[in-house]
Design a protein around this motif. Structure first.
Motif: not given
Length: 328
Positions: A220-223, A286-288, A295-305, A318-324
């Motif tokens: 939840f906090s990292l992903v 765990w991140v993996a 990432e799939r959730a982001i894609e499906r949601y944004v496809a409808a915007l 942005a999420t990957r860079q924050w974890r990196e």
């Protein structure tokens, strides 16, 4: 040791007595409060085979994420209940002011019907998503191995409830302005059936049964939270402004202030965990597990915007860079 020395009074609580300075309000009211960690073999001083005791032994004490002294964790903001209420009372006053001012100027009546339909599909069902964030934070508050971690999770729980209530308030206002759009009546069906939400639903429903405290924190906090923040808050707010919905943009901006604080304490906890050999591999594993679902959730949601452009790619990056940046 003499009898006099044994009875010599301390100037503060024993666990803070070794410091050379007066303990802060934060240290006094936040540290070393979990009595359930006193006896690792019998949490809560119950029969070691009691269901509650075995749950904590398995999902907290035996977590792959280990540290010699979790009680050493400190919230970077040193938030206590008193200061949390002071700060968030101001935040709620600001948000309520937004609602009142935009209502007085007839904001919703000026929205295009097509955008109202987008809000009915992609905004008001978010109260279900925000409720999962609330539940996950509440679980972490119970399971965390140190009270200073539990406190951060508790304030985060309250923030998720605030986001949920903001959404419910706007749902009622939009239902009044657009009675035929399905506001306040269609959200559950959209959450359970609309393809735009199914990535989020799969992600959070699976993550809610990650019982290990460390994996729940990671999921939840990292992903999950960074993905929601970059998409359902920042991304939706950006698209809203392009569609004349300034109120939505300002509302998500206010909620992102909470998210910045959430990320600060999560980052501090990761940095503490990485001090122990082996924890980096645990967190990365765990991140993996959870990042592909996000990432799939982001894609499906944004496809409808509408008019989202490259929002999905930017949010994922942005999420990957924050974890990196955390070393993961």
């Amino acid at each position: 040791m003499s009898h006099t020395e044994v009875l010599k009074p301390l100037k503060t609580w024993s666990h803070l007595a070794g410091r050379r300075r007066k303990p802060s309000e934060y240290e006094i009211v936040s540290t070393n409060l979990h009595f359930s960690t006193d006896n690792p073999d019998a949490p809560f001083e119950l029969d070691p085979n009691h269901g509650l005791a075995t749950w904590f032994k398995q999902y907290r004490n035996a977590s792959p994420l280990q540290h010699a002294d979790w009680d050493a964790f400190r919230d970077p903001d040193e938030m206590v209940y008193r200061t949390y209420n002071l700060q968030q009372d101001g935040q709620e006053t600001y948000v309520q002011g937004l609602f009142e001012q935009f209502s007085a100027r007839g904001h919703d009546a000026m929205l295009e019907p097509a955008w109202a339909g987008t809000l009915a599909r992609l905004y008001t069902p978010a109260r279900y998503l925000f409720h999962t964030l609330q539940m996950a934070s509440a679980y972490l508050s119970q399971m965390a191995p140190a009270s200073t971690i539990s406190n951060c999770a508790t304030y985060q729980t309250a923030d998720a409830l605030r986001w949920l209530t903001h959404t419910a308030y706007r749902t009622r206002e939009l239902a009044t302005a657009f009675p035929a759009a399905g506001f306040a009546t269609g959200e559950r069906d959209r959450w359970e059936q609309d393809l735009a939400w199914q990535g989020w639903r799969e992600l959070v429903e699976r993550a809610l049964v990650a019982w290990d405290w460390g994996e729940s924190f990671t999921a939840f906090s990292l992903v999950v939270r960074p993905a929601v923040e970059e998409t359902v808050l920042r991304g939706l707010g950006e698209v809203a402004r392009h569609n004349g919905d300034t109120l939505m943009g300002l509302l998500t901006d206010a909620q992102l202030l909470d998210a910045q604080r959430h990320r600060r304490w999560a980052a501090a906890l990761v940095q503490m965990a990485l001090q122990t050999e082996g924890n980096r591999a645990v967190l990365q594993r765990w991140v993996a597990t959870w990042a592909p679902l996000a990432e799939r959730a982001i894609e499906r949601y944004v496809a409808a915007l509408p008019e989202a452009g490259d929002l999905a790619g930017r949010a994922q990056a942005a999420t990957r860079q924050w974890r990196e940046g955390l070393g993961l």
